[in-house]
Write a protein that holds these residues in place. Structure first.
Motif, PDB file in Angstrom:
ATOM      1  N   ASP A 239      25.056 -56.112 -63.720  1.00 10.93           N
ATOM      2  CA  ASP A 239      25.191 -56.890 -62.495  1.00 10.93           C
ATOM      3  C   ASP A 239      24.087 -56.924 -61.333  1.00 10.93           C
ATOM      4  OD1 ASP A 239      28.241 -57.501 -63.082  1.00 10.93           O
ATOM      5  OD2 ASP A 239      28.242 -55.174 -63.110  1.00 10.93           O
ATOM      6  N   MET A 240      23.253 -55.980 -61.470  1.00 16.26           N
ATOM      7  CA  MET A 240      22.299 -55.987 -60.440  1.00 16.26           C
ATOM      8  C   MET A 240      21.059 -55.255 -61.035  1.00 16.26           C
ATOM      9  SD  MET A 240      22.193 -54.161 -56.605  1.00 16.26           S
ATOM     10  CE  MET A 240      20.752 -54.006 -55.650  1.00 16.26           C
ATOM     11  N   VAL A 241      19.833 -55.638 -60.637  1.00 12.04           N
ATOM     12  CA  VAL A 241      18.679 -54.623 -60.838  1.00 12.04           C
ATOM     13  C   VAL A 241      17.891 -54.611 -59.718  1.00 12.04           C
ATOM     14  CG1 VAL A 241      16.299 -54.690 -62.205  1.00 12.04           C
ATOM     15  CG2 VAL A 241      18.312 -55.875 -63.074  1.00 12.04           C
ATOM     16  N   THR A 242      17.625 -52.965 -59.448  1.00  9.36           N
ATOM     17  CA  THR A 242      16.694 -52.556 -58.448  1.00  9.36           C
ATOM     18  C   THR A 242      15.258 -52.125 -58.916  1.00  9.36           C
ATOM     19  OG1 THR A 242      16.579 -51.318 -56.373  1.00  9.36           O
ATOM     20  CG2 THR A 242      17.827 -50.488 -58.095  1.00  9.36           C
ATOM     21  N   PHE A 243      14.340 -52.588 -58.508  1.00  9.86           N
ATOM     22  CA  PHE A 243      13.189 -52.129 -59.123  1.00  9.86           C
ATOM     23  C   PHE A 243      11.874 -51.853 -58.017  1.00  9.86           C
ATOM     24  CE2 PHE A 243       8.767 -54.022 -60.085  1.00  9.86           C
ATOM     25  CZ  PHE A 243       8.291 -53.308 -61.268  1.00  9.86           C
ATOM     26  N   THR A 244      11.188 -50.752 -58.244  1.00  9.94           N
ATOM     27  CA  THR A 244       9.866 -50.771 -57.453  1.00  9.94           C
ATOM     28  C   THR A 244       8.814 -50.579 -58.342  1.00  9.94           C
ATOM     29  OG1 THR A 244      11.303 -49.445 -55.801  1.00  9.94           O
ATOM     30  CG2 THR A 244       8.799 -49.100 -55.970  1.00  9.94           C
ATOM     31  N   ALA A 265      16.892 -56.551 -56.220  1.00 13.09           N
ATOM     32  CA  ALA A 265      16.484 -56.150 -55.351  1.00 13.09           C
ATOM     33  C   ALA A 265      14.870 -55.482 -55.577  1.00 13.09           C
ATOM     34  CB  ALA A 265      17.020 -54.936 -54.523  1.00 13.09           C
ATOM     35  N   LEU A 266      13.837 -55.933 -54.971  1.00  6.09           N
ATOM     36  CA  LEU A 266      12.569 -55.582 -55.372  1.00  6.09           C
ATOM     37  C   LEU A 266      11.808 -54.805 -54.207  1.00  6.09           C
ATOM     38  CD1 LEU A 266      11.746 -58.643 -57.054  1.00  6.09           C
ATOM     39  CD2 LEU A 266      12.226 -56.884 -58.118  1.00  6.09           C
ATOM     40  N   GLU A 267      11.089 -53.523 -54.585  1.00  5.15           N
ATOM     41  CA  GLU A 267      10.058 -53.187 -53.508  1.00  5.15           C
ATOM     42  C   GLU A 267       8.914 -53.239 -54.280  1.00  5.15           C
ATOM     43  OE1 GLU A 267       7.749 -51.174 -51.789  1.00  5.15           O
ATOM     44  OE2 GLU A 267       8.593 -49.353 -52.749  1.00  5.15           O
ATOM     45  N   SER A 425      -2.477 -62.071 -45.599  1.00  7.28           N
ATOM     46  CA  SER A 425      -2.151 -61.406 -46.972  1.00  7.28           C
ATOM     47  C   SER A 425      -0.865 -61.887 -47.494  1.00  7.28           C
ATOM     48  CB  SER A 425      -1.925 -59.941 -46.662  1.00  7.28           C
ATOM     49  OG  SER A 425      -1.587 -59.122 -47.775  1.00  7.28           O
ATOM     50  N   THR A 426      -0.918 -61.966 -48.602  1.00  9.01           N
ATOM     51  CA  THR A 426       0.106 -62.319 -49.562  1.00  9.01           C
ATOM     52  C   THR A 426       1.393 -61.252 -49.421  1.00  9.01           C
ATOM     53  OG1 THR A 426      -0.724 -61.353 -51.599  1.00  9.01           O
ATOM     54  CG2 THR A 426      -1.139 -63.733 -51.198  1.00  9.01           C
ATOM     55  N   TYR A 427       0.892 -60.005 -49.091  1.00  6.38           N
ATOM     56  CA  TYR A 427       1.997 -59.100 -48.735  1.00  6.38           C
ATOM     57  C   TYR A 427       2.635 -58.866 -47.443  1.00  6.38           C
ATOM     58  CZ  TYR A 427      -0.280 -57.365 -53.237  1.00  6.38           C
ATOM     59  OH  TYR A 427      -0.432 -57.206 -54.649  1.00  6.38           O
ATOM     60  N   GLY A 428       3.478 -58.202 -47.371  1.00  4.61           N
ATOM     61  CA  GLY A 428       4.364 -58.041 -45.975  1.00  4.61           C
ATOM     62  C   GLY A 428       5.113 -56.500 -45.968  1.00  4.61           C
ATOM     63  N   LEU A 429       4.562 -55.418 -46.606  1.00  2.91           N
ATOM     64  CA  LEU A 429       5.379 -54.332 -46.599  1.00  2.91           C
ATOM     65  C   LEU A 429       5.448 -53.600 -45.499  1.00  2.91           C
ATOM     66  CD1 LEU A 429       7.124 -52.630 -48.445  1.00  2.91           C
ATOM     67  CD2 LEU A 429       5.228 -51.425 -49.192  1.00  2.91           C
ATOM     68  N   SER A 430       4.140 -53.229 -44.726  1.00  4.73           N
ATOM     69  CA  SER A 430       4.095 -52.314 -43.523  1.00  4.73           C
ATOM     70  C   SER A 430       2.801 -52.815 -42.664  1.00  4.73           C
ATOM     71  CB  SER A 430       4.355 -50.939 -43.634  1.00  4.73           C
ATOM     72  OG  SER A 430       3.358 -50.300 -44.574  1.00  4.73           O
ATOM     73  N   ALA A 431       2.717 -52.170 -41.606  1.00  2.00           N
ATOM     74  CA  ALA A 431       1.671 -52.463 -40.765  1.00  2.00           C
ATOM     75  C   ALA A 431       2.061 -51.536 -39.456  1.00  2.00           C
ATOM     76  CB  ALA A 431       1.601 -53.919 -40.019  1.00  2.00           C
ATOM     77  N   GLY A 432       0.582 -51.476 -38.610  1.00  2.00           N
ATOM     78  CA  GLY A 432       0.756 -50.322 -37.653  1.00  2.00           C
ATOM     79  C   GLY A 432      -0.149 -50.891 -36.619  1.00  2.00           C
ATOM     80  N   VAL A 433       0.095 -50.410 -35.138  1.00  2.76           N
ATOM     81  CA  VAL A 433      -0.568 -50.578 -33.987  1.00  2.76           C
ATOM     82  C   VAL A 433      -1.045 -49.559 -33.288  1.00  2.76           C
ATOM     83  CG1 VAL A 433       1.440 -51.458 -32.863  1.00  2.76           C
ATOM     84  CG2 VAL A 433      -0.883 -52.310 -32.172  1.00  2.76           C
ATOM     85  N   TRP A 434      -2.219 -49.484 -32.834  1.00  4.82           N
ATOM     86  CA  TRP A 434      -2.599 -48.294 -31.901  1.00  4.82           C
ATOM     87  C   TRP A 434      -3.124 -48.676 -30.574  1.00  4.82           C
ATOM     88  CZ3 TRP A 434      -2.056 -42.949 -33.190  1.00  4.82           C
ATOM     89  CH2 TRP A 434      -1.694 -42.850 -34.744  1.00  4.82           C
ATOM     90  N   SER A 466      16.003 -48.567 -42.837  1.00  2.00           N
ATOM     91  CA  SER A 466      15.872 -49.384 -44.058  1.00  2.00           C
ATOM     92  C   SER A 466      14.355 -49.676 -44.089  1.00  2.00           C
ATOM     93  CB  SER A 466      16.609 -50.448 -44.232  1.00  2.00           C
ATOM     94  OG  SER A 466      18.034 -50.284 -44.170  1.00  2.00           O
ATOM     95  N   PHE A 467      13.997 -49.565 -45.529  1.00  2.00           N
ATOM     96  CA  PHE A 467      12.605 -50.009 -46.026  1.00  2.00           C
ATOM     97  C   PHE A 467      12.742 -51.069 -47.133  1.00  2.00           C
ATOM     98  CE2 PHE A 467       9.161 -48.824 -48.942  1.00  2.00           C
ATOM     99  CZ  PHE A 467       8.173 -49.120 -48.250  1.00  2.00           C
ATOM    100  N   GLY A 468      11.481 -51.914 -46.807  1.00  8.34           N
ATOM    101  CA  GLY A 468      11.471 -53.213 -47.641  1.00  8.34           C
ATOM    102  C   GLY A 468      10.427 -54.195 -47.209  1.00  8.34           C
ATOM    103  N   GLY A 469       9.997 -55.193 -47.757  1.00  4.38           N
ATOM    104  CA  GLY A 469       8.921 -55.907 -47.542  1.00  4.38           C
ATOM    105  C   GLY A 469       9.372 -57.401 -47.283  1.00  4.38           C
ATOM    106  N   MET A 470       8.191 -58.190 -46.574  1.00  3.27           N
ATOM    107  CA  MET A 470       8.365 -59.313 -46.512  1.00  3.27           C
ATOM    108  C   MET A 470       7.255 -59.935 -47.544  1.00  3.27           C
ATOM    109  SD  MET A 470       8.361 -60.048 -42.403  1.00  3.27           S
ATOM    110  CE  MET A 470       9.475 -59.277 -41.373  1.00  3.27           C
ATOM    111  N   LYS A 471       7.383 -61.436 -47.664  1.00  2.00           N
ATOM    112  CA  LYS A 471       6.550 -61.827 -48.683  1.00  2.00           C
ATOM    113  C   LYS A 471       6.374 -61.646 -49.867  1.00  2.00           C
ATOM    114  CE  LYS A 471       3.195 -61.939 -45.337  1.00  2.00           C
ATOM    115  NZ  LYS A 471       1.917 -62.379 -44.688  1.00  2.00           N
ATOM    116  N   GLN A 472       5.378 -61.192 -50.420  1.00  2.00           N
ATOM    117  CA  GLN A 472       5.377 -60.807 -52.080  1.00  2.00           C
ATOM    118  C   GLN A 472       5.485 -59.273 -51.902  1.00  2.00           C
ATOM    119  OE1 GLN A 472       2.641 -62.663 -54.662  1.00  2.00           O
ATOM    120  NE2 GLN A 472       2.642 -64.554 -53.539  1.00  2.00           N
ATOM    121  N   SER A 473       5.854 -58.578 -50.896  1.00  2.00           N
ATOM    122  CA  SER A 473       6.107 -57.044 -51.015  1.00  2.00           C
ATOM    123  C   SER A 473       7.650 -57.016 -51.222  1.00  2.00           C
ATOM    124  CB  SER A 473       5.849 -56.537 -49.590  1.00  2.00           C
ATOM    125  OG  SER A 473       4.251 -56.355 -49.429  1.00  2.00           O
ATOM    126  N   GLY A 474       8.392 -58.124 -51.880  1.00  2.00           N
ATOM    127  CA  GLY A 474       9.650 -57.785 -52.229  1.00  2.00           C
ATOM    128  C   GLY A 474      10.730 -58.626 -51.649  1.00  2.00           C
TER     129      GLY A 474
END
Length: 508
Positions: A239-244, A265-267, A425-434, A466-474
């Motif tokens: 019924d469902m696939v979860t993949f990293t 669900a994709l990470e 970037s085509t990815y959007g998993l995580s980012a940081g600011v200092w 919760s953890f996960g990405g935007m764009k092509q990060s999942g």
């Protein structure tokens, strides 16, 4: 090479014999019907770590059939939540009792430092406990304002049979980001670990059995993506696939699962930026950057492989990161002091080296490292801690997931430019600011296109978030309340109380 910190000692106790990993189907360990097996050679020590059964369609079909039967007869899905939670908590206890055994196998199979493997396995127990708490506290909604004779109830039910496919870089941690939450929801599962690091997942079968998980509720099939993984994503009883894993494979899974409209669900991958402003605590920022790029040998979807530094401080900041990088201890992963271990395979090492060589040929400057290397007594499957500047945003090393201990440096002049570079970037998993300026941090957090944004820290994670990405990060989320709800279907119950409904057909 002499100015790096290398630890080549091999005095740590080794395995007495390779671990024998077998499929776990319907509560029983089984070999492959055709007798096929695979061997995993340690990337750091060159020994045979494990011999694993190599699954085919036969074992995959049997595992899916077992999970389907276990779900449909309600032996798990219809248990009271407190009973499911009790099993998950028992699994957590058993994980903690077996951390050292799990960590040694994982270190030898993956090449990661044992201190990080211990942290991964120990921390996984907390994920199981948090999932257990969600099993007992989940609830739906009620609506008593729909009319005097109507009661509406929204309930959440387990989605059914879930295929769980996990990668090689954090085999036990990522399994624990998925499996306990699916089980807490009442789902039954078929699990396929990476063929590169199968053992800790196979070992989990013992713990599930000892904890009292009913047979068939969790089944483990070892082997390659084809045929095992592909059947797990297309079978009509799933019924469902979860993949990293990689974005390329995630796209293939989405297409194949689409034929039966399974939930997916994709990470996936990441090319994660840390942006450093001049007013930041530069000492802490440099340490976090160094940690972020070398943790797990850089083989991490959350690796901060791309830093974006204000041009006024770029030279001094890069010098600080290079100085810290020289002090990072790399070498024998089985030594407690090692921080950077071996690269998982020779092919992957060649891929990392290819990115570096291509960037240098295009005019980038290597400030440190830039070569694969040998460590005395441990072989040549190691890559130097590497810092590269003088890159441009269009270079492959800046845009693609290198998945190794390689840091690239870009510079910026304004907040808008920094945000534009971070989001380029085509990815959007995580980012940081200092920055010490809360307004700068808040604006960056709100405009950054990433599923997680860290402020004045990097890679702090908690089961509640919760953890996960935007764009092509999942797509979808893992852990936390939202990760748990990925495994639930929402059903509306509309109940008329009494016999007040006006007839639709008028009788003469």
């Amino acid at each position: 090479m002499s100015d790096l910190t290398i630890f080549a000692d091999q005095t740590t106790e080794m395995l007495k014999a390779p671990y024998q990993a077998r499929h776990y189907i319907d509560g029983t360990y089984v070999d492959s019907a055709d007798g096929r097996t695979s061997e995993r050679i340690s990337p750091s020590h060159g020994i045979v770590v494990s011999q694993a059964a190599l699954g085919s369609a036969v074992e995959t079909e049997a595992a899916i059939k077992s999970a389907r039967a276990a779900f449909d007869d309600g032996r798990w899905s219809r248990l009271p939540a407190k009973d499911r939670a009790a099993v998950l908590n028992k699994v957590a206890d058993l994980i903690e009792q077996n951390v050292e055994r799990l960590a040694v196998i994982e270190t030898l199979e993956s090449g990661k430092p044992i201190s990080q493997a211990r942290g991964e396995c120990n921390g996984a127990a907390d994920l199981w406990r948090y999932a257990a708490s969600l099993a007992r506290t989940a609830h739906g909604d009620s609506h008593n304002t729909l009319g005097a004779d109507i009661l509406g109830v929204v309930v959440k039910e387990p989605i059914g049979v879930v295929s769980v496919i996990t990668p090689w870089n954090f085999p036990f941690w990522i399994l624990s980001q998925k499996l306990p939450f699916a089980l807490a929801a009442g789902c039954t599962c078929v699990v396929k670990p990476s063929e590169v690091t199968p053992s800790t997942t196979a070992m989990l079968g013992d713990l599930l059995q000892e904890a009292g998980l009913p047979a068939g509720v969790c089944n483990i099939v070892l082997g390659y993506g084809d045929p095992v993984g592909s059947l797990m994503t297309t079978h009509s009883d799933v019924d469902m696939v979860t993949f990293t894993g990689s974005t390329a494979v995630g796209k293939m899974i989405t297409k194949s699962a689409g034929d039966s409209l399974k939930k997916v669900a994709l990470e996936l991958g990441g090319k994660n930026p840390q942006v450093i402003f001049p007013d930041a605590d530069l000492e802490n920022a440099a340490d976090a950057v160094t940690f972020g790029v070398y943790f797990n040998v850089g083989q991490c979807c959350n690796s901060s492989s791309r830093i974006i530094v204000h041009e006024d401080i770029a030279d001094a900041f890069v010098e600080r990161v290079v100085a810290l990088s020289r002090k990072v201890v790399f070498g024998n992963p089985l030594h407690a002091d090692t921080q950077v271990g071996a690269i998982v395979t020779p092919d992957h090492q060649a891929k990392i080296d290819g990115y570096v060589k291509e960037a240098v040929a295009a005019g980038a400057e290597v400030c440190l490292g830039g070569h694969h290397m040998s460590v005395a007594g441990l072989g040549s499957q190691f890559y130097e801690p590497t810092v590269i500047r003088g890159v441009t945003p269009d270079m492959a090393i800046v845009r693609e997931e290198v998945f190794g201990p390689v840091l690239t440096v870009l510079t910026f002049r304004s907040l808008d430019e920094a945000i534009a570079l971070a989001n380029d970037s085509t990815y959007g998993l995580s980012a940081g600011v200092w920055s010490e300026n809360v307004h700068t941090c808040l604006e960056f957090c709100r405009r950054a296109e990433a599923g997680t944004v860290w402020t004045n820290t990097w890679m702090d994670g908690f089961p509640e978030l919760s953890f996960g990405g935007m764009k092509q990060s999942g797509q979808g989320r893992e852990i936390g309340k939202y990760g748990y709800e990925e495994f639930l279907e929402v059903k509306s119950l509309v109940m008329r109380i009494g016999r007040t409904r006006a007839p639709w057909v008028k009788m003469a």
